[in-house]
Design a protein around this motif. Structure first.
Motif, PDB file in Angstrom:
ATOM      1  N   LYS A 151       0.144  -4.806 -12.386  1.00  8.67           N
ATOM      2  CA  LYS A 151      -0.886  -5.481 -12.991  1.00  8.67           C
ATOM      3  C   LYS A 151      -2.043  -4.858 -13.739  1.00  8.67           C
ATOM      4  CE  LYS A 151      -0.210  -9.068  -9.170  1.00  8.67           C
ATOM      5  NZ  LYS A 151      -0.752  -9.924  -8.343  1.00  8.67           N
ATOM      6  N   GLU A 152      -2.653  -5.540 -14.296  1.00  5.13           N
ATOM      7  CA  GLU A 152      -3.779  -4.948 -15.223  1.00  5.13           C
ATOM      8  C   GLU A 152      -4.626  -4.024 -14.412  1.00  5.13           C
ATOM      9  OE1 GLU A 152      -6.307  -4.284 -18.628  1.00  5.13           O
ATOM     10  OE2 GLU A 152      -4.186  -4.811 -18.406  1.00  5.13           O
ATOM     11  N   ASP A 153      -4.959  -4.656 -13.204  1.00  2.00           N
ATOM     12  CA  ASP A 153      -5.944  -3.875 -12.113  1.00  2.00           C
ATOM     13  C   ASP A 153      -5.320  -3.280 -10.598  1.00  2.00           C
ATOM     14  OD1 ASP A 153      -5.747  -6.131 -11.134  1.00  2.00           O
ATOM     15  OD2 ASP A 153      -7.908  -6.514 -10.972  1.00  2.00           O
ATOM     16  N   CYS A 154      -3.968  -3.145 -10.747  1.00  2.54           N
ATOM     17  CA  CYS A 154      -3.290  -3.280  -9.443  1.00  2.54           C
ATOM     18  C   CYS A 154      -2.131  -2.438  -9.764  1.00  2.54           C
ATOM     19  CB  CYS A 154      -3.369  -4.309  -8.701  1.00  2.54           C
ATOM     20  SG  CYS A 154      -2.602  -4.203  -6.952  1.00  2.54           S
ATOM     21  N   LEU A 155      -1.751  -1.318  -9.016  1.00  4.33           N
ATOM     22  CA  LEU A 155      -0.310  -0.744  -9.127  1.00  4.33           C
ATOM     23  C   LEU A 155       0.214  -0.489  -7.616  1.00  4.33           C
ATOM     24  CD1 LEU A 155       1.711   0.613 -10.866  1.00  4.33           C
ATOM     25  CD2 LEU A 155       0.261   2.615 -10.900  1.00  4.33           C
TER      26      LEU A 155
ATOM     27  N   TYR B  42      -2.858   0.862  -5.323  1.00  2.00           N
ATOM     28  CA  TYR B  42      -4.051   1.206  -5.952  1.00  2.00           C
ATOM     29  C   TYR B  42      -4.542  -0.021  -6.438  1.00  2.00           C
ATOM     30  CZ  TYR B  42      -2.684   6.184  -5.459  1.00  2.00           C
ATOM     31  OH  TYR B  42      -2.175   7.266  -5.105  1.00  2.00           O
ATOM     32  N   GLN B  43      -5.766  -0.539  -6.140  1.00  2.00           N
ATOM     33  CA  GLN B  43      -6.213  -1.715  -6.749  1.00  2.00           C
ATOM     34  C   GLN B  43      -7.824  -1.690  -6.892  1.00  2.00           C
ATOM     35  OE1 GLN B  43      -6.249  -5.446  -4.138  1.00  2.00           O
ATOM     36  NE2 GLN B  43      -6.504  -6.505  -5.759  1.00  2.00           N
ATOM     37  N   LEU B  44      -8.019  -1.993  -7.900  1.00  2.00           N
ATOM     38  CA  LEU B  44      -9.420  -1.786  -8.670  1.00  2.00           C
ATOM     39  C   LEU B  44     -10.241  -2.869  -8.432  1.00  2.00           C
ATOM     40  CD1 LEU B  44      -8.898   0.048 -12.088  1.00  2.00           C
ATOM     41  CD2 LEU B  44      -9.178   1.129  -9.603  1.00  2.00           C
ATOM     42  N   VAL B  45     -11.546  -2.793  -7.786  1.00  2.00           N
ATOM     43  CA  VAL B  45     -12.465  -3.787  -7.910  1.00  2.00           C
ATOM     44  C   VAL B  45     -13.799  -3.345  -7.937  1.00  2.00           C
ATOM     45  CG1 VAL B  45     -13.549  -5.451  -6.172  1.00  2.00           C
ATOM     46  CG2 VAL B  45     -11.152  -4.996  -5.857  1.00  2.00           C
TER      47      VAL B  45
ATOM     48  N   ARG C  60      -9.532   0.437  -4.374  1.00  2.00           N
ATOM     49  CA  ARG C  60      -8.753   0.232  -2.938  1.00  2.00           C
ATOM     50  C   ARG C  60      -7.395   0.967  -2.706  1.00  2.00           C
ATOM     51  NH1 ARG C  60     -10.768  -5.884  -1.838  1.00  2.00           N
ATOM     52  NH2 ARG C  60     -12.927  -5.587  -1.851  1.00  2.00           N
ATOM     53  N   TYR C  61      -7.211   1.833  -1.682  1.00  2.00           N
ATOM     54  CA  TYR C  61      -6.243   2.768  -1.859  1.00  2.00           C
ATOM     55  C   TYR C  61      -5.444   2.336  -0.374  1.00  2.00           C
ATOM     56  CZ  TYR C  61      -5.264   7.597  -2.528  1.00  2.00           C
ATOM     57  OH  TYR C  61      -4.682   8.946  -2.962  1.00  2.00           O
ATOM     58  N   SER C  62      -4.164   1.808  -0.711  1.00  7.63           N
ATOM     59  CA  SER C  62      -3.620   1.165   0.560  1.00  7.63           C
ATOM     60  C   SER C  62      -2.160   2.009   0.928  1.00  7.63           C
ATOM     61  CB  SER C  62      -3.283  -0.189   0.504  1.00  7.63           C
ATOM     62  OG  SER C  62      -4.505  -0.851   0.495  1.00  7.63           O
ATOM     63  N   TYR C  63      -1.730   2.335   2.062  1.00 13.36           N
ATOM     64  CA  TYR C  63      -0.591   2.725   2.461  1.00 13.36           C
ATOM     65  C   TYR C  63       0.425   1.600   3.549  1.00 13.36           C
ATOM     66  CZ  TYR C  63      -2.292   7.155   1.693  1.00 13.36           C
ATOM     67  OH  TYR C  63      -2.914   8.601   0.967  1.00 13.36           O
ATOM     68  N   ILE C  64       1.438   1.339   2.934  1.00 12.77           N
ATOM     69  CA  ILE C  64       2.296   0.317   3.721  1.00 12.77           C
ATOM     70  C   ILE C  64       3.626   0.830   3.938  1.00 12.77           C
ATOM     71  CG2 ILE C  64       3.306  -2.035   3.262  1.00 12.77           C
ATOM     72  CD1 ILE C  64       0.927  -1.505   0.870  1.00 12.77           C
ATOM     73  N   VAL C  65       3.741   0.703   5.606  1.00 15.31           N
ATOM     74  CA  VAL C  65       5.151   1.409   5.890  1.00 15.31           C
ATOM     75  C   VAL C  65       5.734   0.293   6.485  1.00 15.31           C
ATOM     76  CG1 VAL C  65       6.143   3.051   7.376  1.00 15.31           C
ATOM     77  CG2 VAL C  65       3.940   3.711   6.384  1.00 15.31           C
ATOM     78  N   GLU C  66       7.175   0.172   6.174  1.00 15.11           N
ATOM     79  CA  GLU C  66       8.033  -0.983   6.715  1.00 15.11           C
ATOM     80  C   GLU C  66       9.124  -0.258   7.291  1.00 15.11           C
ATOM     81  OE1 GLU C  66       9.581  -2.888   3.241  1.00 15.11           O
ATOM     82  OE2 GLU C  66       7.450  -3.558   2.612  1.00 15.11           O
TER      83      GLU C  66
END
Length: 276
Positions: free
Chosen positions: A81-85, A109-112, A117-123
């Motif tokens: 998205k414009e501010d999120c990848l 990565y999300q910009l606010v 905002r830096y997230s790790y997601i593990v499935e």
């Protein structure tokens, strides 16, 4: 990008590649062969070194490179998205030979405003419990402003004292914990030889730090609400113009110990089909 920041991400390792403000000022270390060619490594499924580069799982030995394999893999963008990848990898024949689990690992990565905002997601895509660590390794430019030196900066903590886990001469963990001598009254003054014995590994250090200078208006705050440990590092025996702030969920191997994945107490355990 958003109204405050423009961020670039490399598909190799889903590595943060640039952080610029609206004036075009760069805050992320831009890599240099002589000191550290990376910029913001993502660590998965292990943080740090393993003894002899191996670990065991259910009686079998596996090889694992320092900080895991995600940093060497090409990621695919699954949301932009414009501010999120968001980028992702899944297991393949090569990862299964090193790490016998079916998984999906995502970095978002999300910009606010002026925050990333830096997230790790593990499935866990497997039928068995997964054991893993996640961690960050971003390097920030120090000094941040012209006319200042590395030694003009400090790292500020929310606690007056923090604990340091000492390293062995070969840079593995020991069981020795001390009050970190480099932190005095909540502040760690930066100087290049601080890292001559490799990273400072901290625990009970609070949940955020600030890279700052009394001579500069610009500062960088790194918050890590979900992480247990923090490594602070730059390349030993160099005059490198950066410092890495590395929040980790778990520690490297102990000196001389070949870790059993199911018995290493600080790894994240994720049941079959669950998401971390």
């Amino acid at each position: 990008k958003n109204e405050e920041l423009q961020v670039q991400v490399n598909s190799l390792g889903a590595e943060l590649w640039s952080i610029q403000d609206k004036a075009g000022k760069e805050y992320l270390w831009q890599g240099e062969e002589s000191t550290w060619k990376n910029r913001a490594t993502n660590l998965f499924p292990f943080c740090g070194r393993m003894t002899n580069g191996i670990y065991t799982y259910q009686g079998k030995s596996y090889e694992m490179q320092i900080h895991g394999f995600a940093k060497s893999m090409e990621f695919t963008a699954v949301e932009q998205k414009e501010d999120c990848l968001t980028l992702a990898i899944t297991e393949n024949a090569e990862t299964l030979a090193a790490y016998p689990f079916h998984f999906r690992y995502l970095v978002r990565y999300q910009l606010v405003g002026k925050t990333i905002r830096y997230s790790y997601i593990v499935e866990n895509k497997d039928e068995k419990t997964m054991y893993f660590a996640v961690g960050g390794h971003p390097g920030f430019q120090v000094p941040m402003e012209k006319g200042l030196a590395f030694e003009d900066y400090e790292i500020g903590f929310t606690k007056k004292e923090v604990e340091q886990i000492l390293l062995s001469p070969e840079y593995f963990m020991t069981r020795k914990v001390v009050v970190c001598p480099a932190v005095k009254e909540s502040k760690m003054r930066l100087h290049h030889d601080l890292f001559d014995k490799d990273a400072l590994i901290l625990q009970n250090m609070g949940k955020e730090v600030v890279i700052q200078s009394e001579k500069a208006a610009t500062k960088i705050r790194v918050a890590f609400p979900d992480m247990t440990y923090l490594a602070i590092w730059h390349r030993p025996h160099t005059q490198a113009g950066f410092v890495c702030i590395e929040p980790w969920s778990s520690l490297p191997a102990e000196q001389g110990v070949v870790e059993d994945l199911e018995k290493k107490a600080d790894l994240i355990e994720l049941s079959a089909g669950k998401v971390y």
